[in-house]
Design an enzyme around this catalytic site. Structure first.
Site, PDB file in Angstrom:
ATOM      1  N   HIS A  18      18.029 -89.080   6.520  1.00  0.00           N
ATOM      2  CA  HIS A  18      18.510 -90.372   6.018  1.00  0.00           C
ATOM      3  C   HIS A  18      18.533 -91.400   7.158  1.00  0.00           C
ATOM      4  O   HIS A  18      18.102 -92.533   6.996  1.00  0.00           O
ATOM      5  CB  HIS A  18      19.944 -90.262   5.473  1.00  0.00           C
ATOM      6  CG  HIS A  18      20.103 -89.372   4.274  1.00  0.00           C
ATOM      7  ND1 HIS A  18      21.086 -88.406   4.182  1.00  0.00           N
ATOM      8  CD2 HIS A  18      19.433 -89.316   3.099  1.00  0.00           C
ATOM      9  CE1 HIS A  18      21.005 -87.807   3.017  1.00  0.00           C
ATOM     10  NE2 HIS A  18      20.004 -88.338   2.336  1.00  0.00           N
ATOM     11  N   LYS A  42      30.007 -85.274 -10.221  1.00  0.00           N
ATOM     12  CA  LYS A  42      29.767 -84.229  -9.210  1.00  0.00           C
ATOM     13  C   LYS A  42      31.051 -84.015  -8.421  1.00  0.00           C
ATOM     14  O   LYS A  42      31.912 -84.868  -8.380  1.00  0.00           O
ATOM     15  CB  LYS A  42      28.680 -84.699  -8.244  1.00  0.00           C
ATOM     16  CG  LYS A  42      27.281 -84.618  -8.773  1.00  0.00           C
ATOM     17  CD  LYS A  42      26.336 -84.918  -7.598  1.00  0.00           C
ATOM     18  CE  LYS A  42      24.941 -85.248  -8.068  1.00  0.00           C
ATOM     19  NZ  LYS A  42      24.118 -85.777  -6.964  1.00  0.00           N
ATOM     20  N   ARG A  91       9.996 -86.845   0.939  1.00  0.00           N
ATOM     21  CA  ARG A  91       9.791 -85.835   1.963  1.00  0.00           C
ATOM     22  C   ARG A  91       8.572 -84.970   1.681  1.00  0.00           C
ATOM     23  O   ARG A  91       7.815 -84.638   2.552  1.00  0.00           O
ATOM     24  CB  ARG A  91      11.032 -84.928   2.067  1.00  0.00           C
ATOM     25  CG  ARG A  91      12.240 -85.637   2.596  1.00  0.00           C
ATOM     26  CD  ARG A  91      13.490 -84.888   2.278  1.00  0.00           C
ATOM     27  NE  ARG A  91      13.641 -84.732   0.843  1.00  0.00           N
ATOM     28  CZ  ARG A  91      14.712 -84.248   0.252  1.00  0.00           C
ATOM     29  NH1 ARG A  91      15.717 -83.835   0.967  1.00  0.00           N
ATOM     30  NH2 ARG A  91      14.765 -84.162  -1.064  1.00  0.00           N
ATOM     31  N   SER A 129      20.578 -82.728   2.021  1.00  0.00           N
ATOM     32  CA  SER A 129      22.037 -82.582   2.137  1.00  0.00           C
ATOM     33  C   SER A 129      22.467 -81.229   1.566  1.00  0.00           C
ATOM     34  O   SER A 129      23.347 -80.556   2.115  1.00  0.00           O
ATOM     35  CB  SER A 129      22.740 -83.705   1.368  1.00  0.00           C
ATOM     36  OG  SER A 129      22.404 -84.953   1.915  1.00  0.00           O
TER      37      SER A 129
HETATM   38  O1  PNS Z   1      20.672 -88.988  -2.984  1.00  0.00           O
HETATM   39  P1  PNS Z   1      20.411 -88.827  -4.431  1.00  0.00           P
HETATM   40  O2  PNS Z   1      21.516 -88.023  -5.054  1.00  0.00           O
HETATM   41  O3  PNS Z   1      19.037 -88.281  -4.697  1.00  0.00           O
HETATM   42  O4  PNS Z   1      20.476 -90.294  -5.091  1.00  0.00           O
HETATM   43  C1  PNS Z   1      20.245 -90.484  -6.460  1.00  0.00           C
HETATM   44  C2  PNS Z   1      20.630 -91.918  -6.883  1.00  0.00           C
HETATM   45  C3  PNS Z   1      22.026 -92.265  -6.435  1.00  0.00           C
HETATM   46  C4  PNS Z   1      19.653 -92.889  -6.247  1.00  0.00           C
HETATM   47  C5  PNS Z   1      20.495 -92.004  -8.429  1.00  0.00           C
HETATM   48  O5  PNS Z   1      21.200 -90.964  -9.003  1.00  0.00           O
HETATM   49  C6  PNS Z   1      20.997 -93.319  -9.002  1.00  0.00           C
HETATM   50  O6  PNS Z   1      20.384 -94.349  -8.821  1.00  0.00           O
HETATM   51  N1  PNS Z   1      22.159 -93.262  -9.697  1.00  0.00           N
HETATM   52  C7  PNS Z   1      22.788 -94.445 -10.258  1.00  0.00           C
HETATM   53  C8  PNS Z   1      22.711 -94.440 -11.795  1.00  0.00           C
HETATM   54  C9  PNS Z   1      21.372 -94.960 -12.257  1.00  0.00           C
HETATM   55  O7  PNS Z   1      20.992 -96.089 -12.045  1.00  0.00           O
HETATM   56  N2  PNS Z   1      20.630 -94.063 -12.916  1.00  0.00           N
HETATM   57  C10 PNS Z   1      19.300 -94.349 -13.404  1.00  0.00           C
HETATM   58  C11 PNS Z   1      18.269 -94.138 -12.305  1.00  0.00           C
HETATM   59  S1  PNS Z   1      16.668 -94.209 -12.977  1.00  0.00           S
END
Ligand code: PNS
Length: 180
Positions: A18, A42, A91, A129
């Protein structure tokens, strides 16, 4: 016009992968906001406040990096912040399918926001993570894969100790008493 990018994620915990993406983003955009998802469903290892504190410590010397939290739809947050770009790290090929779905869904929800994918340095391509938490909880070494402060906080979590208090130098020292 200055470009503001949003780098969203759970960051539970922040890894050197990150950090690498954020540093690259900070070179490309005028400002980059690390947007930490407040996820009620979560059960994260680190609370939102802890994740914010860690990220602020790691990026304290980079004024173009801002740490914030968000909940709800990412595109709504990005629009509220008047940002133009969502940054995501890619990645490996295995990341692609999910990231592709998210990028296209976000594009459908708001066609004025673009997702830009960035590759971390090669040595971080296998870090996640989830793996960091698993390896650390089973006694494995994560040194060099996460910022030092994350390693320290992981140790504190495992030993059940609260984080050491970070007081300003000299605070709390009694008058006339010598430093130990
Ligand atoms: O680090 P992560 O857990 O892969 O991040 C995922 C994240 C936070 C980018 C994604 O879950 C997100 O954008 N959540 C917010 C809710 C949302 O907008 N969902 C629709 C995404 S298409």
């Amino acid at each position: 016009m200055s470009t503001l990018a949003v780098y969203p994620g759970s960051f539970d915990p922040l890894t050197n992968g990150h950090v690498d993406i954020i540093a690259r983003g900070a070179r490309l955009f005028d400002r980059i906001v690390v947007a930490i998802l407040v996820n009620a469903e979560k059960s994260p290892l680190f609370s939102t406040a802890e994740r914010v504190e860690i990220a602020r410590l790691v990026f304290k010397d980079m004024p173009s990096v801002e740490i914030d939290t968000f909940d709800g739809l990412l595109v709504d947050y990005v629009q509220r912040r008047d940002a133009q770009v969502i940054v995501r790290g890619l990645r490996a090929v295995s990341d692609f399918e999910f990231e592709f779905q998210m990028a296209l869904m976000n594009q459908r929800l708001n066609g004025r926001i673009d997702t830009i994918f960035m590759m971390p340095a090669e040595q971080y391509t296998y870090i996640s993570s989830r793996l960091i938490k698993e390896v650390f909880s089973l006694g494995g070494r994560v040194h060099g894969l996460v910022p030092d402060v994350v390693e320290q906080r992981l140790r504190e979590k495992v030993s059940g100790r609260p984080p050491a208090r970070r007081s300003p130098p000299g605070a709390g020292r009694k008058k006339g008493r010598k430093r130990a």
